[in-house]
Design a protein around this motif. Sequence first.
Motif: not given
Length: 315
Positions: A113-127
Amino acid sequence: MVPDNLRAGVTKNTRFETVIPRAYLEMAEYYDTAIVPASVKSPDDKPNAEGSVKFATTWILAALRSFHFFSLAEAKEAAAQKLEELNNRPFQKRVCSRRSAYETEEKEFMLPLPEGPFEPAVWATAKVPNDYCVSDRINRYSVPFDLIGERVDIRITKNMVEVLFHGSRVAYHMRLPKAQRDPVVIPEHMPEAHRKYLSYTKDSFLSWAEPIGPYTLQTVRHFLMADKEPEQGYKYCASLMRATDRYGRTRIESACERVLSFSSVPTLRNIQTVLKNGQDKVPLNSGPQIPVSQAKRCHGITRSADAFRKGGINI
């Protein structure tokens, strides 16, 4: 617990394409694994994974149904103990347990496993707007000003705001948990003129005006103190500094003196008008003197009552 933005699973799965949400795909890449969707409608391969989860959940909850817990920690500890008991329990149709099957058949294929746990992210698109700042719905963060008008991808986690353009990261900010009045701006993201504005302070403007002369200092003080906050007068002080580069300190001092001679409220427009017309070069009180005898006879358009007494004055 699986985050809400990862619960959706596969967005679309047909014989031609498989569409996986970006956050879900990012988690798979982080753990160096692959997502293989099950077939549509009634898949035969899906129960192999979900059936085991359902069995373990039902077995543990049934074993603990008569217990009372007074904290979440107690419930977790009891569930962990029951899970160990389930893993060591022999299969009914095989001469082994779940733990021994894992150690002999699956363990050698497991990746670290990686050193740290996965951190969920929110994706967005903007101008990117004209102020070259994007928002995480709480605060605003800067991006390079040359991206104004371009569409960028924003990746938001609990502690980070990351901005990407064509797949390359162009900005990175530590996310602020509370709303701030001003945006978070990195000086390197600003054009030269805006970057210079950050160095402006009330004391710097006063220190600049004092060597020029008392009238310039009085004008700058008025600009800084006319409104509620000194920052509201920074624009006028900066414009006066640019005018000094064009006309010189002597003319600026003379223009401020002339404007203050007829108004206690100097404005930048009046100062610029004096400079453009060259009125600052004319000494104050240097106009031609009109003789008193002529002054009495020259009434202009408006005349007093004396002008009409005894036939008026012959002009």
